[in-house]
Design a protein around this motif. Structure first.
Motif, short mmCIF file in Angstrom:
data_model
loop_
_atom_site.label_atom_id
_atom_site.label_comp_id
_atom_site.label_asym_id
_atom_site.label_seq_id
_atom_site.Cartn_x
_atom_site.Cartn_y
_atom_site.Cartn_z
N LEU A 85 -3.40 18.65 -10.90
CA LEU A 85 -3.64 18.12 -9.57
C LEU A 85 -2.34 18.06 -8.77
O LEU A 85 -1.31 17.67 -9.28
CB LEU A 85 -4.21 16.70 -9.71
CG LEU A 85 -5.00 16.12 -8.53
CD1 LEU A 85 -6.31 16.87 -8.33
CD2 LEU A 85 -5.30 14.64 -8.81
N ARG A 86 -2.40 18.48 -7.52
CA ARG A 86 -1.26 18.28 -6.62
C ARG A 86 -1.27 16.82 -6.20
O ARG A 86 -2.18 16.39 -5.49
CB ARG A 86 -1.37 19.20 -5.41
CG ARG A 86 -1.27 20.67 -5.74
CD ARG A 86 -1.38 21.51 -4.48
NE ARG A 86 -0.27 21.26 -3.56
CZ ARG A 86 -0.27 21.65 -2.27
NH1 ARG A 86 -1.30 22.27 -1.77
NH2 ARG A 86 0.77 21.40 -1.51
N LYS A 87 -0.26 16.06 -6.62
CA LYS A 87 -0.35 14.62 -6.40
C LYS A 87 1.02 13.98 -6.26
O LYS A 87 2.04 14.50 -6.70
CB LYS A 87 -1.10 13.95 -7.55
CG LYS A 87 -0.44 14.11 -8.92
CD LYS A 87 -1.27 13.43 -10.00
CE LYS A 87 -0.64 13.56 -11.37
NZ LYS A 87 -0.76 14.89 -11.93
N LYS A 88 0.99 12.82 -5.60
CA LYS A 88 2.11 11.90 -5.56
C LYS A 88 1.58 10.54 -5.98
O LYS A 88 0.45 10.17 -5.62
CB LYS A 88 2.71 11.80 -4.14
CG LYS A 88 3.33 13.09 -3.64
CD LYS A 88 3.83 12.92 -2.21
CE LYS A 88 4.38 14.22 -1.65
NZ LYS A 88 4.76 14.08 -0.22
N ILE A 89 2.37 9.80 -6.73
CA ILE A 89 1.98 8.48 -7.17
C ILE A 89 3.00 7.47 -6.68
O ILE A 89 4.19 7.58 -7.00
CB ILE A 89 1.86 8.41 -8.70
CG1 ILE A 89 0.83 9.43 -9.20
CG2 ILE A 89 1.49 7.00 -9.16
CD1 ILE A 89 0.78 9.58 -10.70
N LEU A 90 2.55 6.53 -5.87
CA LEU A 90 3.43 5.49 -5.35
C LEU A 90 3.10 4.18 -6.06
O LEU A 90 1.96 3.69 -5.98
CB LEU A 90 3.26 5.33 -3.84
CG LEU A 90 3.49 6.58 -2.99
CD1 LEU A 90 3.42 6.21 -1.52
CD2 LEU A 90 4.81 7.24 -3.30
N LEU A 91 4.06 3.65 -6.78
CA LEU A 91 3.90 2.38 -7.48
C LEU A 91 4.55 1.27 -6.69
O LEU A 91 5.65 1.44 -6.14
CB LEU A 91 4.52 2.46 -8.88
CG LEU A 91 3.92 3.46 -9.86
CD1 LEU A 91 4.76 3.52 -11.13
CD2 LEU A 91 2.48 3.07 -10.20
N GLY A 92 3.91 0.12 -6.62
CA GLY A 92 4.48 -1.01 -5.90
C GLY A 92 3.87 -2.31 -6.37
O GLY A 92 2.92 -2.32 -7.16
N LYS A 93 4.39 -3.40 -5.87
CA LYS A 93 3.86 -4.70 -6.27
C LYS A 93 2.43 -4.86 -5.74
O LYS A 93 2.10 -4.34 -4.67
CB LYS A 93 4.75 -5.82 -5.76
CG LYS A 93 4.78 -5.97 -4.25
CD LYS A 93 5.67 -7.13 -3.84
CE LYS A 93 5.68 -7.31 -2.32
NZ LYS A 93 6.53 -8.45 -1.90
N PRO A 94 1.58 -5.54 -6.49
CA PRO A 94 0.20 -5.75 -6.03
C PRO A 94 0.16 -6.50 -4.70
O PRO A 94 0.79 -7.54 -4.54
CB PRO A 94 -0.42 -6.59 -7.16
CG PRO A 94 0.43 -6.33 -8.35
CD PRO A 94 1.81 -6.12 -7.83
N LEU A 95 -0.60 -5.95 -3.75
CA LEU A 95 -0.72 -6.55 -2.43
C LEU A 95 -2.11 -7.14 -2.18
O LEU A 95 -2.30 -7.92 -1.26
CB LEU A 95 -0.41 -5.51 -1.34
CG LEU A 95 1.00 -4.91 -1.38
CD1 LEU A 95 1.12 -3.81 -0.32
CD2 LEU A 95 2.06 -5.98 -1.15
N GLY A 96 -3.08 -6.72 -2.99
CA GLY A 96 -4.43 -7.24 -2.84
C GLY A 96 -5.21 -6.55 -1.73
O GLY A 96 -4.67 -5.86 -0.88
N TYR A 97 -6.53 -6.77 -1.74
CA TYR A 97 -7.42 -6.12 -0.79
C TYR A 97 -7.11 -6.53 0.65
O TYR A 97 -7.31 -5.75 1.58
CB TYR A 97 -8.87 -6.45 -1.14
CG TYR A 97 -9.88 -5.57 -0.46
CD1 TYR A 97 -10.33 -4.40 -1.06
CD2 TYR A 97 -10.39 -5.89 0.80
CE1 TYR A 97 -11.25 -3.59 -0.44
CE2 TYR A 97 -11.30 -5.08 1.44
CZ TYR A 97 -11.73 -3.93 0.81
OH TYR A 97 -12.64 -3.11 1.44
N ALA A 98 -6.64 -7.76 0.82
CA ALA A 98 -6.35 -8.24 2.17
C ALA A 98 -5.21 -7.48 2.82
O ALA A 98 -4.99 -7.59 4.04
CB ALA A 98 -6.02 -9.74 2.14
N ASN A 99 -4.49 -6.70 2.04
CA ASN A 99 -3.39 -5.89 2.57
C ASN A 99 -3.64 -4.40 2.35
O ASN A 99 -2.70 -3.62 2.22
CB ASN A 99 -2.08 -6.30 1.91
CG ASN A 99 -1.60 -7.65 2.38
OD1 ASN A 99 -1.34 -7.85 3.56
ND2 ASN A 99 -1.51 -8.60 1.46
#
Length: 204
Positions: free
Chosen positions: A58-72
């Motif tokens: 798959l042509r892909k990029k993966i961005l990892l970050g702190k959980p922001l939740g659905y509200a964000n």
């Protein structure tokens, strides 16, 4: 011309594979489609899955970050849009399925048009673009996609006001719990739903 699928996802690998496969199997030329995943850094299962053998090619990029939740959710989408180098942005859900063959070709046929394109869906004639498709220039002009977690509403209201909303012949199926009874998991139950209701200052 090429397309970026913007896909925040969390702990739903059981449906993520089916969703992505529906896009891959119905694309005319999958090499012009890239997937940009937004994954929380505490969700190691999803990160391993997306990096694993199933999506090896798959042509892909993966961005990892702190959980922001659905509200964000809009913050996820804004970040993913910023990582795209493609001409078209397509906001996708992990509980969605693509039903139209050559959907990518249909998007590409609108080269040079500055509009918000709305696929058809199973939301009972909902007026918004539930799975919005729009040119990357939209993001470049504003430096964001949306300022509300209901990205579909934010984009659609602007597009209606500017008379640049257009329904196109791409059909998506939203396999969401309140529509189909499926995927009624913790992620769905934990979502926060705000849609700019003026009677609720915290929402509006």
């Amino acid at each position: 011309m090429s397309i970026s699928i913007l896909l925040p996802t969390r702990k739903r690998t059981h449906i993520l594979e089916k969703s992505i496969d529906s896009l891959l199997q119905n694309a005319k030329d999958i090499m012009r489609v890239e997937f940009i995943f937004g994954i929380d850094n505490d969700d190691k299962e999803t990160a391993r899955f997306v990096n694993g053998a199933v999506f090896k090619h798959l042509r892909k990029k993966i961005l990892l970050g702190k959980p922001l939740g659905y509200a964000n959710l809009h913050k996820y989408i804004n970040t993913l849009a910023g990582a795209s180098e493609k001409e078209w942005l397509f906001i996708w859900n992990d509980d969605a399925l693509m039903k139209t063959e050559n959907w990518d070709e249909i998007i590409m046929s609108h080269k040079g048009e500055f509009k918000l394109f709305a696929p058809r869906d199973n939301h009972n004639n909902h007026p918004y673009a539930i799975f919005p498709i729009f040119p990357k220039d939209w993001f470049l002009l504003l430096d964001y996609v949306s300022n509300n977690p209901q990205n579909d509403r934010w984009l659609s209201e602007i597009a209606y006001a500017l008379d640049i909303f257009e329904r196109i012949d791409i059909e998506c199926f939203h396999d969401r719990a309140d529509l189909t009874g499926n995927n009624n998991d913790e992620i769905f139950k934990g979502r926060v739903y705000k849609e700019l209701h003026p009677e609720d200052p915290l929402d509006f």
